[in-house]
Write a protein that holds these residues in place. Structure first.
Motif, PDB file in Angstrom:
ATOM      1  N   ARG A 192     -60.326 -64.967  57.968  1.00 54.27           N
ATOM      2  CA  ARG A 192     -61.006 -64.424  59.136  1.00 54.27           C
ATOM      3  C   ARG A 192     -62.356 -63.822  58.740  1.00 54.27           C
ATOM      4  NH1 ARG A 192     -59.924 -59.370  62.219  1.00 54.27           N
ATOM      5  NH2 ARG A 192     -61.108 -59.641  64.149  1.00 54.27           N
ATOM      6  N   ASP A 215     -60.853 -59.525  71.961  1.00 51.46           N
ATOM      7  CA  ASP A 215     -60.058 -59.261  70.756  1.00 51.46           C
ATOM      8  C   ASP A 215     -60.047 -57.768  70.433  1.00 51.46           C
ATOM      9  OD1 ASP A 215     -58.694 -59.933  68.242  1.00 51.46           O
ATOM     10  OD2 ASP A 215     -60.591 -59.317  67.309  1.00 51.46           O
ATOM     11  N   ASN A 216     -61.235 -57.154  70.447  1.00 52.02           N
ATOM     12  CA  ASN A 216     -61.306 -55.714  70.175  1.00 52.02           C
ATOM     13  C   ASN A 216     -60.507 -54.917  71.200  1.00 52.02           C
ATOM     14  OD1 ASN A 216     -62.824 -55.933  67.915  1.00 52.02           O
ATOM     15  ND2 ASN A 216     -64.771 -55.296  68.865  1.00 52.02           N
ATOM     16  N   TYR A 273     -57.464 -52.762  69.864  1.00 50.67           N
ATOM     17  CA  TYR A 273     -57.559 -51.309  69.723  1.00 50.67           C
ATOM     18  C   TYR A 273     -56.929 -50.531  70.886  1.00 50.67           C
ATOM     19  CZ  TYR A 273     -60.549 -52.748  65.949  1.00 50.67           C
ATOM     20  OH  TYR A 273     -61.013 -53.359  64.837  1.00 50.67           O
ATOM     21  N   GLY A 331     -67.286 -58.005  63.934  1.00 50.27           N
ATOM     22  CA  GLY A 331     -67.145 -58.524  65.296  1.00 50.27           C
ATOM     23  C   GLY A 331     -68.273 -58.107  66.218  1.00 50.27           C
TER      24      GLY A 331
HETATM   25 MG   LIG Z   1     -63.422 -56.666  66.104  1.00 49.95          MG
END
Ligand SMILES: [Mg+2]
Ligand SMILES: Nc1ncnc2c1ncn2[C@@H]1O[C@H](COP(=O)(O)OP(=O)(O)O)[C@@H](O)[C@H]1O
Length: 463
Positions: free
Chosen positions: A290, A365-366, A370, A426
């Motif tokens: 990744r 994704d974040n 999170y 990211g």
């Molecule tokens: Mg990220």
């Protein structure tokens, strides 16, 4: 590349000397024609005088004219240092009274007035005078036809001397003009030579701007452009250097980690523990892969990438919906309520489809990664003002402190205490892609008081 003389100089000289040479040739022709006219004017008179002198020696013998020219008189009359002279006197009834028998008969109608023309005598070109003259002042005196011919030596010489007088100063002028232009252009081009040396003496690493202090005004725009290009190159180099250093630094630790884990696994004999080690290895390798993907993505989206982007009109509303759908399984896995609130109509923007997907993926994704368990993530789309549309992604994660709101967009920056896996690349990628699309990103606390809202404002396509 290195030439003894600049092309400009040769070009200027060719433009100057070409027309001048043509002028010189024309002028030489005109001068020759003119000077022949003048030399004939001068020498024809003398030829006429000789004819008259000879006729003075024709006497009347009863009623018939007779030429009475002593040998000495003949010699004196026809003596000339440069040319040979010939004559012939014929009475009116056609009798030859004296002179050269080979003399060709007149080619023009003879008159009392003298006439002159070019002829050939014994194969040699001559100037011929022909006139009909009375042998004395007496009104009843008979006429005789007198011809005097002279070779062309002194006439030709005189003509060429005159030509030389006209042409030589002109030739001198051309030579001087050439010298002056050569010298002047060399001096004029000196700043260009200096410029060339300044560039050729440079190290390939020196991308500082070229000094434009004494660059001639005509090439100043060119040098400015080159400086501008060097500045862009410099930025690209900086970016790449930074990238290589970052990549090396970031890859070093995980790769050594992998090696250590493999060594450990090799030493294990218990099958169950080997399996466990392999499972750990798989996770590490996945993380590494990744990281590599994100590093490559960062490199792909650097500011210079604008030239390679394939912008095409697309409906942001539909595109985001499609991507959000792909995230549903991941959201379910993490027990996150992923919601989509579309604009209800197409939002047309100019975008690079794949890059835009990467931006949206990173943000979702974040948000999912999170957010706390059981949290809610909402993707919203809408028009913002007349010429913009807004993509907003709200989550239920920990609020990002105000002082961190710009820093999290920097490469490798992560919030202290973040438990989830990640590289800190990211949002840097998101920011780069947004810039490439002329979009602006903001980060605020979510309106419901829990979590954050990342908003990206895209310029709408002009209709
Ligand atoms: Mg990220
Ligand atoms: N939606 C979010 N909610 C809370 N924190 C976030 C969110 N998105 C990003 N962050 C914080 O910003 C950091 C940088 O994010 P990012 O650049 O995507 O890197 P990564 O996710 O690989 O750590 C994250 O490590 C995290 O601390």
């Amino acid at each position: 590349m290195r030439r003894p003389e600049p092309r400009l100089q040769r070009k200027l000289l060719a433009w100057l000397l070409g027309p001048l040479a043509v002028l010189l040739v024309l002028d030489t022709g005109a001068a020759y024609w003119n000077s022949q006219r003048f030399s004939n004017l001068a020498y024809d008179r003398a030829l006429y005088e000789i004819g008259r002198e000879i006729v003075l020696h024709v006497k009347l013998d009863g009623t018939r004219p007779r030429l009475d020219l002593s040998e000495t008189a003949d010699k004196i009359l026809l003596q000339d240092s440069d040319d040979r002279l010939f004559y012939r006197v014929v009475s009116e009834d056609g009798t030859l009274l004296g002179g050269d028998v080979d003399m060709p008969s007149p080619r023009v109608a003879e008159t009392v007035k003298s006439r002159f023309y070019g002829d050939v005598l014994r194969g040699e070109p001559v100037r011929m005078m022909v006139a009909r003259m009375p042998i004395s002042a007496d009104a009843a005196a008979p006429l005789v036809l007198v011809q005097v011919a002279e070779t062309l030596n002194k006439r030709t010489r005189f003509a060429w001397e005159m030509v030389a007088n006209v042409v030589l100063p002109q030739l001198l002028l051309i030579v001087m003009a050439t010298a002056v232009v050569w010298f002047g252009v060399s001096r004029g081009l000196e700043p260009l030579q200096r410029l060339r040396r300044a560039v050729s003496d440079r190290s390939h690493l020196d991308l500082s701007p070229i000094d434009t202090q004494d660059v001639p005004g005509e090439v100043r725009p060119l040098v400015d452009e080159v400086n501008e290009l060097m500045a862009r190159l410099g930025r690209t180099f900086d970016f790449q250097n930074r990238f290589v250093a970052d990549a090396a630094h970031q890859l070093k630790t995980p790769v050594s980690g992998l090696k250590a884990q493999i060594e450990l696994a090799l030493r294990e004999s218990d099958a169950e523990r080997v399996r466990h080690s392999l499972a750990q290895l798989y996770i590490s390798a996945d993380r590494l892969s990744r990281l590599v993907r994100q590093l490559l993505s960062l490199a792909r989206n650097e500011p210079g990438a604008l030239d390679f982007m394939q912008l095409q009109p697309l409906d942001l509303n539909a595109h985001v919906l499609e991507i959000s759908m792909d995230w549903v399984p991941e959201a379910i896995k993490r027990n996150i309520d992923l919601g989509f609130e579309g604009a209800g109509h197409p939002l047309m923007i100019d975008a690079d489809r794949d890059r835009l997907r990467e931006l949206i993926n990173n943000l979702i994704d974040n948000a999912i990664r999170y957010s706390q368990e059981g949290g809610r993530v909402t993707v919203r789309l809408g028009q913002s003002g007349g010429d913009q549309c807004r993509l907003a992604i709200s989550d239920d994660g920990p609020s990002i402190p105000v002082q961190e709101r710009t820093r999290i967009f920097e490469r490798f920056h992560r919030l202290l205490g973040t438990q989830e896996d990640g590289s800190g690349l990211g949002l840097a990628i998101v920011s780069e892609i947004a810039t490439l699309h002329g979009a602006r990103i903001t980060l605020e606390e979510d309106t419901d008081g829990v979590g954050n809202t990342f908003s990206v404002f895209f310029p709408l396509r002009a209709v």
